[in-house]
Design an enzyme around this catalytic site. Structure first.
Site, PDB file in Angstrom:
ATOM      1  N   ASP A   1       0.859  -1.044  -0.005  1.00  0.00           N
ATOM      2  CA  ASP A   1      -0.013  -0.292   0.025  1.00  0.00           C
ATOM      3  C   ASP A   1       0.851   1.208  -0.128  1.00  0.00           C
ATOM      4  O   ASP A   1       1.729   1.325   0.878  1.00  0.00           O
ATOM      5  CB  ASP A   1      -0.889   0.079   1.295  1.00  0.00           C
ATOM      6  CG  ASP A   1      -2.142   0.920   1.145  1.00  0.00           C
ATOM      7  OD1 ASP A   1      -2.012   1.633   0.210  1.00  0.00           O
ATOM      8  OD2 ASP A   1      -3.007   0.615   1.769  1.00  0.00           O
TER       9      ASP A   1
ATOM     10  N   ASP B   1      -3.290   2.264  -5.964  1.00  0.00           N
ATOM     11  CA  ASP B   1      -1.891   2.744  -4.900  1.00  0.00           C
ATOM     12  C   ASP B   1      -2.004   1.491  -4.069  1.00  0.00           C
ATOM     13  O   ASP B   1      -1.177   1.623  -3.203  1.00  0.00           O
ATOM     14  CB  ASP B   1      -2.323   3.793  -4.134  1.00  0.00           C
ATOM     15  CG  ASP B   1      -3.312   3.631  -3.045  1.00  0.00           C
ATOM     16  OD1 ASP B   1      -4.252   2.781  -3.382  1.00  0.00           O
ATOM     17  OD2 ASP B   1      -3.063   4.056  -1.673  1.00  0.00           O
ATOM     18  N   GLU B   2      -2.425   0.317  -4.375  1.00  0.00           N
ATOM     19  CA  GLU B   2      -2.431  -0.729  -3.520  1.00  0.00           C
ATOM     20  C   GLU B   2      -2.493  -2.152  -4.495  1.00  0.00           C
ATOM     21  O   GLU B   2      -3.289  -2.221  -5.432  1.00  0.00           O
ATOM     22  CB  GLU B   2      -3.256  -0.919  -2.234  1.00  0.00           C
ATOM     23  CG  GLU B   2      -4.717  -0.969  -2.807  1.00  0.00           C
ATOM     24  CD  GLU B   2      -5.463  -0.958  -1.560  1.00  0.00           C
ATOM     25  OE1 GLU B   2      -5.329  -1.851  -0.580  1.00  0.00           O
ATOM     26  OE2 GLU B   2      -6.570  -0.259  -1.277  1.00  0.00           O
TER      27      GLU B   2
END
Length: 418
Positions: free
Chosen positions: A27, A121-122
């Site tokens: 993350d 984003d992860e």
DNA sequence: TCTGGGGTCCTGCCTCGT
DNA sequence: TCTGACGAGGCAGGACCC
């Protein structure tokens, strides 16, 4: 994206026990804010809020400096500014975030082909099969973190565990710029004391329903009777939570993801009562939905609209079409027809159009050649192409299509184009 | 005080066909 | 012909995630 303010960060020791683990959840830390700092280093160390400074914008992301003032994602920007008046408001640059995301995902894929992006984003990584190449899961996690920082210039946090759910929880606890390894044999002791709200899928409502029955920790979920759990959150969620609370999570890392719906919505700066304007907005949103459908070579069988009134009351209406379509005009007509069925006396703050029940477009990317629907699709695709490649070549192609003088697209067979 | 935009999934209700 | 049970699918609303 993490929502904590960075207190309680954890980094596992280099010689940590990672027996039985295989899943990494990576993350990025305060991703949007980190990208903005990357592009403008003068922002480093400042409280930053990503969101539009005017209108009804909410916080998309905030730097950890801003989070210390209580600023959180999804909070109205106006409220965030009251909490942290010194914060710098930076409008979002989503294209830039996508570009950096691609860079980061490429690094993940250089370690393992089993990468499941969850959002910009992860991602989950399954590193079971790369042990001989890169080392144990915790060693891979260290390498991933080091390479992302060295090559992209931003930090990330990693959870390492035997299952997706535990890896995800671990990365949240490790934030920011940390790493937490939960060996398989430690799974239960890791889970038991944590609050129910920490579980993936338990939001404010479910947490309130559980806590109202004295179920406050994951251990409480594990020990609760299925009956009590079911009454609190319903059969599906209760069954899932009971499994996750026991550390059971058989979900694999999925590299393929198929979209199930495509939609656009817009909140107006001021509430609107002008029906003509709203109908035109529906058409515009439908057009964008149609464009995305054609680009993806999908059609929609169900069109739905969403209307939110000034008092935040929200209604949805949907309609299944006789013939699936990717034509913006037809989606727009369906949306307008649904809109007519709604009592619209109150001012409206948001409208949206969504295509659901997606299926592959029949007859290839441009659709069927042998009916009007197919031709409308061709026209739509030409509109897209004009926007992307400029007008001259595409206009010429359209001109050939329209050269029967009726002002409408003509079947290409007449020109030997098929 | 004010609440975005893009999604997924679940639940309850209703209708329809068998 | 009528009736009830049942499953499938459509529809509306809501919770949740990033």
């Amino acid at each position: 994206m993490g929502h904590g303010d960075g207190r309680g960060r954890i980094v596992s020791d280099a010689d940590v026990d990672d027996t039985g683990t295989r899943i990494l959840h990576v993350d990025m830390d305060a991703f949007y804010a980190a990208v903005e700092v990357l592009d403008d280093p003068s922002l480093r160390g400042l409280p930053i809020i990503i969101g539009a400074p005017e209108g009804r914008s909410v916080v998309s992301s905030a730097s950890y400096e801003a989070r210390r003032y209580g600023v959180r994602a999804a909070m109205p920007v106006s409220q965030a500014m009251r909490l942290c008046p010194t914060a710098r408001i930076v409008p979002p640059h989503f294209d830039r975030y996508q570009a950096v995301s691609r860079q980061v995902m490429a690094i993940f894929e250089s370690f393992t082909p089993l990468v499941e992006p969850l959002s910009v984003d992860e991602a989950f990584l399954d590193v079971q099969g790369v042990r001989r190449l890169w080392g144990s899961p915790s060693q891979v996690a260290r390498l991933v973190r080091a390479r992302v920082e060295a090559e992209v210039g931003i930090t990330c946090s990693v959870g390492v565990a035997a299952t997706k759910h535990v890896a995800k929880m671990a990365s949240t606890i490790a934030k920011p710029d940390g790493m937490l390894v939960v060996a398989a044999r430690e799974t239960q002791s890791f889970l038991d004391p944590r609050p129910v709200r920490a579980m993936w899928g338990v939001g404010p409502k479910a947490a309130e329903a559980l806590e109202g029955r004295g179920i406050r920790t994951i251990r409480d979920i594990r020990e609760a009777s299925p009956d009590v759990l079911g009454r609190a959150v319903g059969p599906a969620l209760s069954a899932r939570l009971a499994q996750l609370a026991r550390g059971e999570d058989a979900r694999e890392v999925e590299t393929e993801r198929v979209e199930k719906s495509i939609g656009h919505e817009e909140t107006f700066d001021t509430d609107i009562t002008d029906r003509a304007f709203l109908r035109a907005e529906l058409l515009r949103l439908a057009d964008r939905v149609g464009s995305r459908l054609r680009r993806a070579e999908w059609e929609t069988a169900t069109v739905s609209i969403k209307v939110r009134f000034d008092d935040f009351r929200t209604v949805n209406r949907s309609q299944t079409l006789a013939d699936p379509t990717a034509v913006g005009q037809r989606i727009g007509e369906a949306a307008q027809s649904l809109f007519e069925q709604i009592d619209r006396r109150d001012p409206i703050r948001l409208i949206g159009v969504r295509a659901e029940n997606l299926r592959p477009a029949g007859g290839g990317a441009l659709g069927l050649w042998d009916d009007d629907e197919g031709w409308r699709r061709v026209e739509g695709a030409l509109d897209d192409a004009m926007a992307r490649f400029g007008t001259s070549m595409i206009s010429r192609a359209r001109h050939i299509g329209r050269s029967d003088g009726r002002g409408a697209a003509q079947h290409p067979k007449a020109h030997g184009l098929d």
